[in-house]
Design an enzyme around this catalytic site. Structure first.
Site, PDB file in Angstrom:
ATOM      1  N   HIS A 167       0.844  -1.214   0.000  1.00 45.38           N
ATOM      2  CA  HIS A 167       0.000   0.000   0.000  1.00 45.38           C
ATOM      3  C   HIS A 167       0.872   1.254   0.000  1.00 45.38           C
ATOM      4  CE1 HIS A 167      -3.661  -2.330   0.461  1.00 45.38           C
ATOM      5  NE2 HIS A 167      -3.051  -3.042   1.394  1.00 45.38           N
ATOM      6  N   ARG A 193       0.426   7.479 -10.349  1.00 39.98           N
ATOM      7  CA  ARG A 193      -0.756   6.609 -10.199  1.00 39.98           C
ATOM      8  C   ARG A 193      -1.835   7.314  -9.383  1.00 39.98           C
ATOM      9  NH1 ARG A 193      -2.282   4.258  -5.496  1.00 39.98           N
ATOM     10  NH2 ARG A 193      -3.519   2.338  -5.566  1.00 39.98           N
ATOM     11  N   GLY A 200     -11.511  -3.092  -4.458  1.00 40.42           N
ATOM     12  CA  GLY A 200     -10.114  -3.301  -4.052  1.00 40.42           C
ATOM     13  C   GLY A 200      -9.544  -2.000  -3.532  1.00 40.42           C
ATOM     14  N   GLU A 260     -12.981  -4.091   0.115  1.00 42.53           N
ATOM     15  CA  GLU A 260     -11.605  -4.576   0.304  1.00 42.53           C
ATOM     16  C   GLU A 260     -11.662  -5.975   0.906  1.00 42.53           C
ATOM     17  OE1 GLU A 260      -8.463  -3.821  -0.556  1.00 42.53           O
ATOM     18  OE2 GLU A 260      -8.138  -5.726   0.443  1.00 42.53           O
ATOM     19  N   GLU A 314     -16.492 -10.244  -5.636  1.00 44.58           N
ATOM     20  CA  GLU A 314     -17.348 -11.235  -6.322  1.00 44.58           C
ATOM     21  C   GLU A 314     -18.427 -11.774  -5.390  1.00 44.58           C
ATOM     22  OE1 GLU A 314     -13.057 -11.976  -7.668  1.00 44.58           O
ATOM     23  OE2 GLU A 314     -14.142 -11.061  -6.028  1.00 44.58           O
ATOM     24  N   GLU A 353      -8.398   0.378  -9.033  1.00 42.41           N
ATOM     25  CA  GLU A 353      -7.018   0.410  -9.499  1.00 42.41           C
ATOM     26  C   GLU A 353      -6.577  -1.048  -9.457  1.00 42.41           C
ATOM     27  OE1 GLU A 353      -3.852  -0.488  -9.835  1.00 42.41           O
ATOM     28  OE2 GLU A 353      -2.998   0.584  -8.127  1.00 42.41           O
ATOM     29  N   GLU A 377      -1.656 -10.539 -11.775  1.00 43.40           N
ATOM     30  CA  GLU A 377      -2.575 -10.596 -10.638  1.00 43.40           C
ATOM     31  C   GLU A 377      -3.989 -10.939 -11.121  1.00 43.40           C
ATOM     32  OE1 GLU A 377      -0.814  -6.805  -8.150  1.00 43.40           O
ATOM     33  OE2 GLU A 377      -2.883  -7.377  -7.749  1.00 43.40           O
TER      34      GLU A 377
HETATM   35  N1  J7C Z   1      -2.520  -4.416  -8.691  1.00 42.54           N
HETATM   36  C1  J7C Z   1      -3.309  -3.755  -7.846  1.00 42.54           C
HETATM   37  N2  J7C Z   1      -3.713  -2.544  -8.050  1.00 42.54           N
HETATM   38  N3  J7C Z   1      -3.695  -4.373  -6.762  1.00 42.54           N
HETATM   39  C2  J7C Z   1      -4.584  -3.738  -5.795  1.00 42.54           C
HETATM   40  C3  J7C Z   1      -5.001  -4.798  -4.869  1.00 42.54           C
HETATM   41  C4  J7C Z   1      -5.921  -4.321  -3.741  1.00 42.54           C
HETATM   42  O1  J7C Z   1      -7.248  -4.720  -4.062  1.00 42.54           O
HETATM   43  C5  J7C Z   1      -7.687  -5.735  -3.191  1.00 42.54           C
HETATM   44  N4  J7C Z   1      -8.436  -6.704  -3.996  1.00 42.54           N
HETATM   45  C6  J7C Z   1      -7.973  -7.378  -5.088  1.00 42.54           C
HETATM   46  N5  J7C Z   1      -8.948  -8.170  -5.583  1.00 42.54           N
HETATM   47  C7  J7C Z   1     -10.048  -7.965  -4.813  1.00 42.54           C
HETATM   48  C8  J7C Z   1     -11.384  -8.486  -4.809  1.00 42.54           C
HETATM   49  N6  J7C Z   1     -11.777  -9.388  -5.722  1.00 42.54           N
HETATM   50  N7  J7C Z   1     -12.256  -8.063  -3.875  1.00 42.54           N
HETATM   51  C9  J7C Z   1     -11.870  -7.154  -2.950  1.00 42.54           C
HETATM   52  N8  J7C Z   1     -10.626  -6.629  -2.874  1.00 42.54           N
HETATM   53  C10 J7C Z   1      -9.726  -7.028  -3.800  1.00 42.54           C
HETATM   54  C11 J7C Z   1      -6.419  -6.323  -2.588  1.00 42.54           C
HETATM   55  O2  J7C Z   1      -6.674  -6.918  -1.319  1.00 42.54           O
HETATM   56  C12 J7C Z   1      -5.549  -5.079  -2.467  1.00 42.54           C
HETATM   57  O3  J7C Z   1      -5.853  -4.315  -1.334  1.00 42.54           O
END
Ligand code: J7C
Length: 435
Positions: free
Chosen positions: A119, A128, A152, A175, A204, A218, A227
């Site tokens: 983070h 970004r 996310g 999140e 989901e 993002e 990812e």
């Molecule tokens: N490449 C990125 N921008 N990654 C961001 C990832 C952030 O989104 C969150 N995250 C990723 N996929 C999901 C999802 N399906 N649902 C909720 N949070 C998510 C993850 O825990 C992290 O805090």
């Protein structure tokens, strides 16, 4: 998926649990089983602490759970699970290659976002983070009274921008990991509890009280798709977006360019030609394997190293993109603008945010060499052997980003190219990202 054991009887014995899994294979009837081949294959087994005994005979039906490497598969027989050499088993011909859903992988993935490291990296990336703030600011009037979903949200920065710069009726900040508890504190700390609702859970699976006018996320990873968080965005889009609503980013493009990389090549390959006046070239095949097999994403290519004009090889429309499209194919044709040594392809991505207002201006986040560096940097795909090219030559071919059927957040990048369309001067290479 079901497989049958082909030839050999294998008796796999773990003679001692230790950080590096070792086993002793005693081949069955087949005298041709070379112990050196087994030893070599064993040395490349994934490190394990315990593997139970697993014995099987020709004709057994094994249930393959995962294929962590091309040589060793994780399989089950009569309730006992262990590693088996892929070379002795065959997949049933009518088996569908269904991806293996493995809940452990997501635990590992979301676990990596429980701490501040990633983070901090994302928040420290001004290009970004300012791009998303710019989008919210540019659309502040249109956001008035709207329902927003921040998928996310991490520490909630985008949701906080929405509450700080605009007047949406509500922002659902979703999140999956335990960072959500801290995000709630940040929302309270900044006085936005009335607007921002933090929901912990996977996008989901969570239940929103209503459909949304804006889905912002993002989700981009190295080389755009790594990812594969984009899959969650598509699922949420189809489930929660109102008709005619907005997704931010609205579109994404992967850009590729052939480059010269004298510095990196000298550092990793040419170095072995005469270190301290000695000839170390027998180590060059090892260096190629070790340094050029996987992509390098810490590379910051300079515009002067580009041999041709970069081109968008893959474009994603976030309104029409389907999950099945995430095995993406792109074609390219570069006209070499300056003679030099073609060492590698460099890839980066750009995302666009359309305005909510007809006459409004779009926002672009460009991670390429003509923009400020970002934490995604750029991805460098080194050729096994450099090629001299001259101005006016053409470099044409295809790039395929293929999702890993086992490690679902990883992918392989296949590159195929030819110089001046010749059938002799052709190259092809597969790069794992990262398993
Ligand atoms: N490449 C990125 N921008 N990654 C961001 C990832 C952030 O989104 C969150 N995250 C990723 N996929 C999901 C999802 N399906 N649902 C909720 N949070 C998510 C993850 O825990 C992290 O805090």
């Amino acid at each position: 998926m079901i497989h049958i054991v082909l030839r050999w009887d294998f008796h796999v014995v773990v003679f001692q649990p230790q950080p590096h899994f070792q086993s002793l294979f005693k081949s069955g009837q087949n005298p041709s089983s070379s112990s050196s081949r087994n030893d070599d294959a064993i040395s490349r087994l994934p490190a394990l602490f315990y593997v139970p005994q697993l014995s099987f005979s020709s004709g057994d039906m094994l249930l393959v759970h995962a294929k962590p490497t091309s040589e060793w598969w994780w399989a089950e027989l009569h309730g006992v699970i262990g590693y088996v050499p892929a070379s002795v088993i065959r997949q049933e011909p009518d088996e569908e290659e269904e991806p293996v859903e493995d809940p452990w992988q997501d635990e590992e993935y979301f676990g990596s976002y429980k701490t501040l490291k990633l983070h901090l990296e994302m928040l420290s990336d001004k290009s970004r983070t300012e791009a998303y703030r710019h989008v919210i600011f540019n659309n502040s009037a249109a956001l008035r009274g709207k329902v927003v979903m921040d998928l996310g949200c991490g520490t909630g920065i985008i949701s906080l921008f929405c509450a700080q710069l605009a007047q949406p009726s509500v922002v659902y900040a979703v999140e999956a990991c335990s960072m959500a508890a801290y995000t709630r504190q940040l929302v309270k700390q900044n006085g936005f509890e009335e607007v921002v609702t933090v929901l912990q859970g996977r996008a989901e699976e969570i239940q929103l009280p209503e459909k949304v006018d804006v889905l912002v996320s993002e989700w981009m990873g190295s080389c755009l798709l790594f990812e594969f968080m984009v899959e969650s965005v598509l699922l949420a889009r189809d489930r929660w977006l109102k008709e005619g609503a907005v997704t931010w980013p609205s579109s994404a493009a992967l850009t590729l360019v052939p480059c010269q990389a004298d510095g990196y090549y000298a550092e990793k390959m040419a170095f072995w030609e005469h270190p301290y006046g000695l000839d170390f070239t027998p180590l060059q095949p090892l260096a190629r394997q070790e340094f050029f097999t996987k992509p390098r994403f810490s590379h910051l290519v300079e515009p002067a190293e580009c041999l041709a004009a970069p081109c968008h090889v893959i474009r994603l429309d976030m309104y029409t993109l389907q999950i099945r499209d995430l095995e993406v194919l792109g074609r390219f044709l570069f006209c070499v603008e300056r003679s030099g040594i073609f060492h590698e392809f460099t890839a980066w991505f750009t995302v666009h945010f359309n305005s909510m207002e007809a006459e409004g201006s779009a926002v672009e986040l460009d991670t390429g060499p003509s923009a400020e560096p970002t934490h995604w940097k750029r991805t460098l795909f080194m050729l096994d052997r450099p090629v001299s090219v001259c101005a006016g030559d053409s470099i044409s071919g295809t790039i395929v980003l293929r999702r890993n059927p086992v490690w679902r957040r990883h992918m392989n990048v296949f590159l195929h190219w030819s110089i001046n369309g010749s059938t002799e001067d052709v190259g092809t290479k597969t790069f794992p990202m990262w398993r």
